[in-house]
Scaffold this motif. Sequence first.
Motif, mmCIF file in Angstrom:
data_model
loop_
_atom_site.group_PDB
_atom_site.id
_atom_site.type_symbol
_atom_site.label_atom_id
_atom_site.label_comp_id
_atom_site.label_asym_id
_atom_site.label_seq_id
_atom_site.Cartn_x
_atom_site.Cartn_y
_atom_site.Cartn_z
ATOM 1 N N TYR A 16 0.816 -1.222 0.000
ATOM 2 C CA TYR A 16 0.000 0.000 0.000
ATOM 3 C C TYR A 16 0.848 1.269 0.000
ATOM 4 O O TYR A 16 0.422 2.294 -0.518
ATOM 5 C CB TYR A 16 -1.007 -0.027 1.154
ATOM 6 C CG TYR A 16 -2.096 -1.054 0.913
ATOM 7 C CD1 TYR A 16 -3.111 -0.806 -0.005
ATOM 8 C CD2 TYR A 16 -2.081 -2.294 1.548
ATOM 9 C CE1 TYR A 16 -4.084 -1.750 -0.281
ATOM 10 C CE2 TYR A 16 -3.050 -3.244 1.292
ATOM 11 C CZ TYR A 16 -4.054 -2.965 0.368
ATOM 12 O OH TYR A 16 -5.011 -3.907 0.098
ATOM 13 N N GLU A 17 2.061 1.184 0.580
ATOM 14 C CA GLU A 17 2.965 2.352 0.511
ATOM 15 C C GLU A 17 3.293 2.659 -0.951
ATOM 16 O O GLU A 17 3.373 3.817 -1.349
ATOM 17 C CB GLU A 17 4.271 2.075 1.269
ATOM 18 C CG GLU A 17 4.153 2.050 2.783
ATOM 19 C CD GLU A 17 3.959 3.439 3.399
ATOM 20 O OE1 GLU A 17 3.810 4.429 2.660
ATOM 21 O OE2 GLU A 17 3.930 3.495 4.647
ATOM 22 N N ARG A 24 -0.872 10.972 -5.705
ATOM 23 C CA ARG A 24 -1.419 10.076 -6.722
ATOM 24 C C ARG A 24 -1.690 8.706 -6.123
ATOM 25 O O ARG A 24 -1.078 8.331 -5.111
ATOM 26 C CB ARG A 24 -0.480 9.987 -7.934
ATOM 27 C CG ARG A 24 0.851 9.322 -7.694
ATOM 28 C CD ARG A 24 1.930 9.913 -8.624
ATOM 29 N NE ARG A 24 3.134 10.114 -7.851
ATOM 30 C CZ ARG A 24 4.224 9.312 -7.952
ATOM 31 N NH1 ARG A 24 4.254 8.316 -8.793
ATOM 32 N NH2 ARG A 24 5.272 9.544 -7.207
ATOM 33 N N VAL A 25 -2.620 7.999 -6.730
ATOM 34 C CA VAL A 25 -2.900 6.627 -6.294
ATOM 35 C C VAL A 25 -2.897 5.718 -7.523
ATOM 36 O O VAL A 25 -3.103 6.170 -8.659
ATOM 37 C CB VAL A 25 -4.261 6.514 -5.550
ATOM 38 C CG1 VAL A 25 -4.231 7.292 -4.247
ATOM 39 C CG2 VAL A 25 -5.423 6.954 -6.429
ATOM 40 N N HIS A 26 -2.700 4.441 -7.276
ATOM 41 C CA HIS A 26 -2.528 3.474 -8.359
ATOM 42 C C HIS A 26 -3.863 2.843 -8.746
ATOM 43 O O HIS A 26 -4.707 2.555 -7.888
ATOM 44 C CB HIS A 26 -1.547 2.387 -7.887
ATOM 45 C CG HIS A 26 -1.023 1.535 -8.991
ATOM 46 N ND1 HIS A 26 -1.676 0.408 -9.432
ATOM 47 C CD2 HIS A 26 0.103 1.652 -9.753
ATOM 48 C CE1 HIS A 26 -0.969 -0.142 -10.412
ATOM 49 N NE2 HIS A 26 0.114 0.589 -10.635
ATOM 50 N N ARG A 424 -5.004 9.070 2.781
ATOM 51 C CA ARG A 424 -4.087 8.890 3.926
ATOM 52 C C ARG A 424 -4.719 7.962 4.955
ATOM 53 O O ARG A 424 -4.074 7.068 5.486
ATOM 54 C CB ARG A 424 -3.761 10.249 4.579
ATOM 55 C CG ARG A 424 -2.676 11.042 3.894
ATOM 56 C CD ARG A 424 -2.151 12.177 4.780
ATOM 57 N NE ARG A 424 -3.200 13.104 5.213
ATOM 58 C CZ ARG A 424 -3.640 14.129 4.473
ATOM 59 N NH1 ARG A 424 -3.137 14.361 3.274
ATOM 60 N NH2 ARG A 424 -4.586 14.925 4.945
ATOM 61 N N TYR A 425 -6.018 8.191 5.228
ATOM 62 C CA TYR A 425 -6.693 7.363 6.234
ATOM 63 C C TYR A 425 -6.867 5.935 5.718
ATOM 64 O O TYR A 425 -6.689 4.966 6.458
ATOM 65 C CB TYR A 425 -8.050 7.985 6.593
ATOM 66 C CG TYR A 425 -8.746 7.257 7.723
ATOM 67 C CD1 TYR A 425 -8.145 7.134 8.976
ATOM 68 C CD2 TYR A 425 -10.008 6.696 7.546
ATOM 69 C CE1 TYR A 425 -8.775 6.464 10.018
ATOM 70 C CE2 TYR A 425 -10.649 6.028 8.581
ATOM 71 C CZ TYR A 425 -10.027 5.916 9.813
ATOM 72 O OH TYR A 425 -10.653 5.247 10.839
ATOM 73 N N TYR A 426 -7.210 5.818 4.453
ATOM 74 C CA TYR A 426 -7.352 4.495 3.819
ATOM 75 C C TYR A 426 -6.051 3.714 3.978
ATOM 76 O O TYR A 426 -6.051 2.547 4.384
ATOM 77 C CB TYR A 426 -7.691 4.710 2.342
ATOM 78 C CG TYR A 426 -7.765 3.446 1.495
ATOM 79 C CD1 TYR A 426 -8.979 2.813 1.260
ATOM 80 C CD2 TYR A 426 -6.622 2.911 0.907
ATOM 81 C CE1 TYR A 426 -9.053 1.675 0.466
ATOM 82 C CE2 TYR A 426 -6.686 1.773 0.124
ATOM 83 C CZ TYR A 426 -7.902 1.158 -0.104
ATOM 84 O OH TYR A 426 -7.968 0.040 -0.879
ATOM 85 N N LYS A 427 -4.943 4.369 3.687
ATOM 86 C CA LYS A 427 -3.647 3.694 3.760
ATOM 87 C C LYS A 427 -3.347 3.265 5.198
ATOM 88 O O LYS A 427 -2.898 2.144 5.442
ATOM 89 C CB LYS A 427 -2.538 4.612 3.223
ATOM 90 C CG LYS A 427 -1.167 3.948 3.197
ATOM 91 C CD LYS A 427 -0.228 4.604 2.203
ATOM 92 C CE LYS A 427 0.457 5.807 2.813
ATOM 93 N NZ LYS A 427 1.491 6.344 1.890
ATOM 94 N N GLU A 428 -3.661 4.175 6.140
ATOM 95 C CA GLU A 428 -3.441 3.859 7.557
ATOM 96 C C GLU A 428 -4.199 2.577 7.938
ATOM 97 O O GLU A 428 -3.655 1.683 8.587
ATOM 98 C CB GLU A 428 -3.928 5.053 8.392
ATOM 99 C CG GLU A 428 -3.693 4.940 9.873
ATOM 100 C CD GLU A 428 -4.365 6.111 10.628
ATOM 101 O OE1 GLU A 428 -4.336 7.259 10.119
ATOM 102 O OE2 GLU A 428 -4.948 5.847 11.706
ATOM 103 N N LEU A 429 -5.457 2.475 7.507
ATOM 104 C CA LEU A 429 -6.265 1.296 7.848
ATOM 105 C C LEU A 429 -5.732 0.037 7.164
ATOM 106 O O LEU A 429 -5.667 -1.034 7.753
ATOM 107 C CB LEU A 429 -7.727 1.513 7.440
ATOM 108 C CG LEU A 429 -8.513 2.542 8.251
ATOM 109 C CD1 LEU A 429 -9.856 2.828 7.583
ATOM 110 C CD2 LEU A 429 -8.734 2.074 9.684
ATOM 111 N N MET A 430 -5.361 0.180 5.899
ATOM 112 C CA MET A 430 -4.941 -1.000 5.135
ATOM 113 C C MET A 430 -3.565 -1.499 5.570
ATOM 114 O O MET A 430 -3.229 -2.670 5.346
ATOM 115 C CB MET A 430 -4.948 -0.689 3.633
ATOM 116 C CG MET A 430 -6.327 -0.347 3.070
ATOM 117 S SD MET A 430 -7.555 -1.655 3.269
ATOM 118 C CE MET A 430 -7.197 -2.673 1.844
ATOM 119 N N LEU A 431 -2.770 -0.624 6.185
ATOM 120 C CA LEU A 431 -1.442 -1.061 6.649
ATOM 121 C C LEU A 431 -1.512 -1.759 7.999
ATOM 122 O O LEU A 431 -0.555 -2.407 8.424
ATOM 123 C CB LEU A 431 -0.483 0.138 6.722
ATOM 124 C CG LEU A 431 0.013 0.654 5.364
ATOM 125 C CD1 LEU A 431 0.810 1.950 5.528
ATOM 126 C CD2 LEU A 431 0.846 -0.396 4.643
#
Lengths: 439, 157
Positions: A16-17, A24-26, A424-431
């Motif tokens: 996810y990083e 940008r997002v993939h 940012r929050y999505y990434k925090e949760l997914m990590l």
Amino acid sequence: MATAQALTTSTLATDYEGLIKEDRVHGRLYYDPAIFQEEMEKIWHRVWVYVGHESEVAQPGDYITRRIGLQPVIMTRDEEGQVHLVLNRCSHRANMICVNERGNANFFRCPYHGWTFNNRGECLGVPFKKAYGESFRREDFPLAKVPRMDAYRGFVFGSLSPTGISLDEYLGVAVRYIDQFVDQSPEGEIELCAGTQKVRYDGNWKMQLENLPDAYHGLFTHESFMTLMKEKTGLDMTLIAGEKSPATSLYLGHGHTNLDFRLANRQMAKAMTLNLSGRPNAALQTYLAALEKRHGPERARQIIIDGSPHLQIFPNVILMQKQVRRIQPISADETYIYYQPAFLKGVAPEINAARLREHETFYSPAGFGNPDDVEMFRRNQLGLEARVNEWLILRRGIETERVDEEGVHVGHLIDEGQLRGIWRYYKELMLQPYNSTGE
Amino acid sequence: MTIDRYQIENFLYDEARLMDEHHYDEWLSLWTDDAIYFVPCGRDDADPTKEVSIIYDDRMRLEDRITRLKSGVAYAQEPNSRMRRVISNIQIEKRENGEVIVNSNFILPELRLHRQNIWAGRTIHKLRLENGGLKMAYKKVILINNDEELPELVFLI
């Protein structure tokens, strides 16, 4: 399932990083079925998810069926008036125990083997119980409860995680925009009693999630509507929704966003008299009078001019204009959206009827706005098939975004700082690892 | 002068063709000034003053609908759907005050961007003679899937 998850995380863990950068997002985030499954576990089956409004189960015995993520739940009101959230699964052999969308019942009887439960989920009856043996106690087999439930101003949220931050903490400053929505009622209460428009699209749920706080698309996707408005009313929507608008985009934390149109609305109100379009005048006077009785003349006028927020509570509920909208993910490339116009308690029926007509103009499978958004979601999903350069760009306002004293990220209306916040929050949760919730 | 069944059938078939072929202005000209175009949501007998609709247009909103469809930037109909609907089971419910209430079934294959949807339902028309021709004063379209999650429904139904 636990084994499959362990395999996923140990051998094929998603980076996810690498997929989510600040600007940008993939594309993979929108089409990969493994990421969708992981989102269900790490987001939808963990954080506070909006389920329904207390007015939808107004009477004792009322119930509605919904989903938290992909898990079916029943929201009930018992004879004492208490609201409950239970999983919609018989404790015996896992049958979905209630297939109706809404109704009124004192108990639920599973049609498979006749096990019976009250609307608190307690097991009341097990046919031919003797064969279960001496030690069997039906009290040990209730419908599973949603581990945590809480409500704010009638909006009921559930979390499938037994631990985690409180709803108050989760909502944070977003509550003031829930207040802005509900305080439009002279009694400070809304009712969801006017039916539901149901929409589906071939696209990922995050397309709706990102579309709602994205004011940039409005002047293009909705050009046909903006032009119509200008021809009919002379109202130049670019003044409210374009580059010159004084409105702001806000990232409120925990994935929540708002587009704050109040400054734009106040500016418009100065130029025009109070916009009464579509509203019967006498009914509006009564509405104003009722608001004044509760709040005084100045605040009453302010409430009408300010109008609704443009609020999205992560991951699934939107309060804006006349509506409460829910996002329901189905798979990586299919999503349902539910629109429920909110009635204001304490106003004349003509006011609420006019709210329905205003709502339908733009929001309906046959409306003048929503279908064009849905069309963009579909084309977006089609475009994601091009995989030479897979980045989606989120740079607008990146050099001018500021953070206020409450930690709210503030940008111009048509910037993208609020989308960067969501990611940012999505990434925090997914990590966070699986089962990090004390299971 | 009464409206005979032949006239009614012809009217319904003509209206169907105008909708199928996106002849927006001609279709609009079939409506009276007190027009109501109603597609209920959630249940067949929903009360539009208390419940949200899929469509509840008066004459003014009908005109707006057509203006938007002709704009070239109503993307959910760019390109247009290809459609050929079949109207059948035509039943004259009643005649009163020079008006006739007609019920009919339709089945509508709709093709757009590689995807074909099949729409179906029952339509209630209220027709009246105006200036020697039949006009629609009221049309209610009861979709069999009005309580389901729907794709875009921007063409004329």
